[in-house]
Design an enzyme around this catalytic site. Structure first.
Site, PDB file in Angstrom:
ATOM      1  N   THR A   1       2.992  73.396  37.602  1.00  0.00           N
ATOM      2  CA  THR A   1       1.489  73.381  37.237  1.00  0.00           C
ATOM      3  C   THR A   1       0.670  72.830  38.108  1.00  0.00           C
ATOM      4  O   THR A   1       0.830  71.569  38.534  1.00  0.00           O
ATOM      5  CB  THR A   1       1.243  72.552  35.852  1.00  0.00           C
ATOM      6  OG1 THR A   1       2.499  73.132  34.898  1.00  0.00           O
ATOM      7  CG2 THR A   1      -0.116  72.474  35.226  1.00  0.00           C
TER       8      THR A   1
ATOM      9  N   GLY B   1       2.388  62.098  24.144  1.00  0.00           N
ATOM     10  CA  GLY B   1       3.015  61.762  25.565  1.00  0.00           C
ATOM     11  C   GLY B   1       3.562  63.021  26.118  1.00  0.00           C
ATOM     12  O   GLY B   1       3.271  64.027  26.029  1.00  0.00           O
TER      13      GLY B   1
ATOM     14  N   LYS C   1       8.560  74.895  26.500  1.00  0.00           N
ATOM     15  CA  LYS C   1       8.453  73.558  25.765  1.00  0.00           C
ATOM     16  C   LYS C   1       9.841  72.596  25.604  1.00  0.00           C
ATOM     17  O   LYS C   1      10.776  73.318  25.340  1.00  0.00           O
ATOM     18  CB  LYS C   1       8.284  73.586  23.958  1.00  0.00           C
ATOM     19  CG  LYS C   1       7.062  74.485  23.645  1.00  0.00           C
ATOM     20  CD  LYS C   1       6.890  74.402  22.323  1.00  0.00           C
ATOM     21  CE  LYS C   1       7.629  75.388  21.597  1.00  0.00           C
ATOM     22  NZ  LYS C   1       7.772  76.775  21.853  1.00  0.00           N
TER      23      LYS C   1
ATOM     24  N   CYS D   1       3.701  66.680  30.297  1.00  0.00           N
ATOM     25  CA  CYS D   1       2.624  67.667  30.563  1.00  0.00           C
ATOM     26  C   CYS D   1       1.157  67.481  30.048  1.00  0.00           C
ATOM     27  O   CYS D   1       0.387  67.172  30.803  1.00  0.00           O
ATOM     28  CB  CYS D   1       3.048  69.009  29.996  1.00  0.00           C
ATOM     29  SG  CYS D   1       4.406  69.697  30.881  1.00  0.00           S
TER      30      CYS D   1
ATOM     31  N   ASN E   1      -2.778  73.724  28.012  1.00  0.00           N
ATOM     32  CA  ASN E   1      -2.436  72.515  27.870  1.00  0.00           C
ATOM     33  C   ASN E   1      -3.772  71.524  27.218  1.00  0.00           C
ATOM     34  O   ASN E   1      -3.606  70.822  26.214  1.00  0.00           O
ATOM     35  CB  ASN E   1      -1.588  71.839  28.998  1.00  0.00           C
ATOM     36  CG  ASN E   1      -0.156  72.211  28.859  1.00  0.00           C
ATOM     37  OD1 ASN E   1       0.362  73.102  27.944  1.00  0.00           O
ATOM     38  ND2 ASN E   1       0.287  71.822  29.930  1.00  0.00           N
TER      39      ASN E   1
HETATM   40  P1  NAD Z   1      10.781  67.200  37.164  1.00  0.00           P
HETATM   41  O1  NAD Z   1      10.170  66.036  37.727  1.00  0.00           O
HETATM   42  O2  NAD Z   1      11.764  66.960  35.817  1.00  0.00           O
HETATM   43  O3  NAD Z   1      11.829  67.672  38.392  1.00  0.00           O
HETATM   44  C1  NAD Z   1      11.221  68.029  39.549  1.00  0.00           C
HETATM   45  C2  NAD Z   1      12.426  68.191  40.368  1.00  0.00           C
HETATM   46  O4  NAD Z   1      11.992  68.488  41.819  1.00  0.00           O
HETATM   47  C3  NAD Z   1      13.270  67.001  40.713  1.00  0.00           C
HETATM   48  O5  NAD Z   1      14.790  67.261  40.407  1.00  0.00           O
HETATM   49  C4  NAD Z   1      12.938  66.627  42.081  1.00  0.00           C
HETATM   50  O6  NAD Z   1      14.057  66.152  42.752  1.00  0.00           O
HETATM   51  C5  NAD Z   1      12.776  68.255  42.763  1.00  0.00           C
HETATM   52  N1  NAD Z   1      12.028  67.977  44.235  1.00  0.00           N
HETATM   53  C6  NAD Z   1      11.075  67.029  44.510  1.00  0.00           C
HETATM   54  N2  NAD Z   1      10.731  67.608  45.535  1.00  0.00           N
HETATM   55  C7  NAD Z   1      11.244  68.713  45.896  1.00  0.00           C
HETATM   56  C8  NAD Z   1      11.480  69.404  47.264  1.00  0.00           C
HETATM   57  N3  NAD Z   1      10.523  69.162  48.142  1.00  0.00           N
HETATM   58  N4  NAD Z   1      12.412  70.386  47.433  1.00  0.00           N
HETATM   59  C9  NAD Z   1      13.054  70.717  46.156  1.00  0.00           C
HETATM   60  N5  NAD Z   1      13.288  69.782  45.372  1.00  0.00           N
HETATM   61  C10 NAD Z   1      12.205  68.948  44.954  1.00  0.00           C
HETATM   62  O7  NAD Z   1       9.739  68.180  36.735  1.00  0.00           O
HETATM   63  P2  NAD Z   1       9.531  69.229  35.633  1.00  0.00           P
HETATM   64  O8  NAD Z   1       9.492  68.570  34.183  1.00  0.00           O
HETATM   65  O9  NAD Z   1      10.657  70.011  35.515  1.00  0.00           O
HETATM   66  O10 NAD Z   1       8.255  70.049  35.821  1.00  0.00           O
HETATM   67  C11 NAD Z   1       8.079  70.605  37.098  1.00  0.00           C
HETATM   68  C12 NAD Z   1       6.625  71.315  37.030  1.00  0.00           C
HETATM   69  O11 NAD Z   1       6.591  72.418  35.804  1.00  0.00           O
HETATM   70  C13 NAD Z   1       5.511  70.541  37.006  1.00  0.00           C
HETATM   71  O12 NAD Z   1       4.471  70.995  37.763  1.00  0.00           O
HETATM   72  C14 NAD Z   1       5.386  70.649  35.418  1.00  0.00           C
HETATM   73  O13 NAD Z   1       3.839  70.178  35.174  1.00  0.00           O
HETATM   74  C15 NAD Z   1       5.434  71.790  35.070  1.00  0.00           C
HETATM   75  N6  NAD Z   1       5.841  72.159  33.680  1.00  0.00           N
HETATM   76  C16 NAD Z   1       6.523  71.350  33.097  1.00  0.00           C
HETATM   77  C17 NAD Z   1       7.107  71.564  31.792  1.00  0.00           C
HETATM   78  C18 NAD Z   1       7.961  70.417  31.155  1.00  0.00           C
HETATM   79  O14 NAD Z   1       8.097  70.718  29.879  1.00  0.00           O
HETATM   80  N7  NAD Z   1       8.668  69.713  31.706  1.00  0.00           N
HETATM   81  C19 NAD Z   1       6.580  72.709  31.284  1.00  0.00           C
HETATM   82  C20 NAD Z   1       5.714  73.638  31.883  1.00  0.00           C
HETATM   83  C21 NAD Z   1       5.626  73.256  33.384  1.00  0.00           C
END
Ligand code: NAD
Length: 437
Positions: free
Chosen positions: A121, A259, A153, A262, A210
């Site tokens: 995002t 919480g 989700k 997101c 969101n």
């Molecule tokens: P997260 O923090 O769980 O995972 C991110 C991962 O990226 C980590 O394992 C980290 O080690 C890795 N990382 C960081 N820098 C890196 C790099 N340069 N190269 C390779 N790997 C690297 O994040 P998430 O919850 O999976 O969310 C990821 C994105 O998706 C965010 O932008 C979030 O807003 C969006 N998003 C999340 C959700 C959700 O429910 N968690 C849903 C939709 C969108």
């Protein structure tokens, strides 16, 4: 198709496993070498229903591999998804450092024409910046960048990914459209779910969704406070609203605050986008403010119940994750409440069916983790319910009454029946519900 997914968090790992499930050849890359090592051992780094089975099946059938070498993964792929984190900066704006460094690594590794889809995002304009970073890293490279925001989700992520409501793709590149259409079409047996647009609109669309959901929740939380002032019951109000097809029933539940990784973060990031564009977004800002106030509500109620002094009091907390069916405690109201309780001198014993490990990483040994819900309540002066896991919804209240030292229930999710528990001798506090007469 050869697919690389960069970032193995909640989004990247589910996406990688999902693409592999449809027969693609997938490599998941992450700079966290420990995480990759544990994935290679077959361990899943967080709790997500259905994910362990999906990962192990596809790893066993050699469609899914893991690496700490992002560039190498990109070099062996036709399409790369960036699914790294975009945490909040101090001013609330999204920090795109991880996206930028992932894009640079992808650019360095590219060995042929590559479609790069941004799943994280990200603020409007990030795809343009990713394209510029790729071009700098590999001036002769052929890159087609697309925005492909993710709508899964946590708690139902596998299902959401395998059977998407919609696939939003924002790009001006015909090749990106073709590759992403080919990749996602098998996920759409029931019919076309694509929504095509330009990259900036796709980036904003994710924040808009969101922010709309979060605004509904904050609206209900504010209405709940009004109900308390005017002697109405927000649960009855909610049910009347939910029957209106124009409004619908979802995301209308008041509670102890929102919480997760997101909604609160994306509200703040959208506010920052508005500020930078010279257009303060008043509704979005208000939704954030209401949420912050809501996260203090349960603590104030508990403090008030004990006459303003919690020193030496023992409080049981049921639920640590920000919602059921996940172990994610990022911005979870339970963590805020616990910090407030500890600062006021109370002791806390908590139970959550999935989130002890994640909460321990935040709270350390400052609270006790109980093996069962009843063990958490043993000798407690108050019990606060923060996550509506199904097993907390119908506890044996007589057993609970006997276990607690002082029978006071603080229901942060409005799941208990006030009359029933009051008849059993509990003091009961819900959100937006009439006080005991
Ligand atoms: P997260 O923090 O769980 O995972 C991110 C991962 O990226 C980590 O394992 C980290 O080690 C890795 N990382 C960081 N820098 C890196 C790099 N340069 N190269 C390779 N790997 C690297 O994040 P998430 O919850 O999976 O969310 C990821 C994105 O998706 C965010 O932008 C979030 O807003 C969006 N998003 C999340 C959700 C959700 O429910 N968690 C849903 C939709 C969108």
């Amino acid at each position: 198709m050869r697919v690389a997914v960069v970032g193995t968090g909640y989004v990247g790992l589910v996406a990688g496993a999902g693409f592999a499930e449809f027969g693609n050849d997938v490599v998941c890359a992450d700079t966290d070498a420990d995480r990759i090592a544990s994935l290679l051992r077959g361990e899943v780094p967080f709790f997500e229903p259905g994910l362990p089975e999906l990962l192990s099946r596809n790893a066993r059938e050699a469609r899914l591999t893991f690496t700490a070498e992002v560039s190498e993964a990109a070099g062996k792929s036709d399409v790369v998804f960036l699914a790294v984190g975009t945490p909040a900066m101090a001013d609330g704006g999204a920090d795109t450092t991880q996206v930028e460094s992932a894009a640079a690594a992808v650019g360095r590794g590219a060995r042929g024409p590559l479609v790069v889809a941004v799943k994280s995002t990200v603020p409007v304009g990030t795809c343009d910046r990713v394209a510029a970073i790729l071009a700098r890293a590999a001036p002769a490279g052929e890159f087609a960048v697309a925005s492909n925001p993710e709508f899964l989700k946590e708690g139902d992520a596998v299902n959401d990914f395998l059977k998407p409501e919609r696939i939003v793709i924002g790009t001006a590149h015909a090749r990106a459209r073709q590759v992403l259409r080919d990749l996602y079409t098998p996920f759409m047996r029931l019919g076309d779910r694509f929504v095509w647009m330009d990259a900036r609109s796709a980036e904003l669309c994710k924040y808009a969704c969101n922010a709309m959901l979060a605004t509904r929740v904050s609206f209900m939380n504010e209405l709940a406070l009004l109900c308390e002032r005017v002697g109405a019951d927000v649960e009855q109000v909610r049910q009347g609203m939910a029957r209106d097809a124009r409004i619908g029933a979802r995301f209308l539940f008041p509670g102890a605050g929102m919480g997760g990784s997101c909604l609160p973060k994306d509200l703040r990031a959208l506010s920052a986008i508005g500020r930078e564009a010279g257009l303060p977004l008043r509704i979005v800002e208000a939704a954030s403010l209401v949420n912050q106030r809501q996260k203090a509500l349960l603590f104030e109620r508990i403090l008030g119940h004990f006459g303003g002094d919690l020193r030496g009091r023992s409080v049981a907390v049921w639920g640590l994750a920000f919602k059921p069916r996940t172990d994610d405690v990022r911005e979870a109201p339970a963590i805020d409440l616990i910090e407030q309780l500890l600062a006021a001198g109370a002791r806390v014993r908590a139970h959550d069916p999935a989130a002890h490990e994640a909460a321990r990483r935040v709270l350390g040994t400052r609270i006790e983790f109980a093996a069962t819900a009843y063990a958490a309540a043993e000798g407690a002066d108050a019990l606060a319910l923060l996550t509506e896991w199904p097993e907390f919804r119908r506890p044996d209240f007589s057993r609970l009454r006997a276990a607690m030292r002082t029978p006071a229930l603080f229901d942060g999710r409005n799941v208990w029946d006030a009359q029933t528990v009051r008849a059993l001798g509990f003091s009961y506090y819900g959100i937006g519900r009439p006080a005991a007469s």
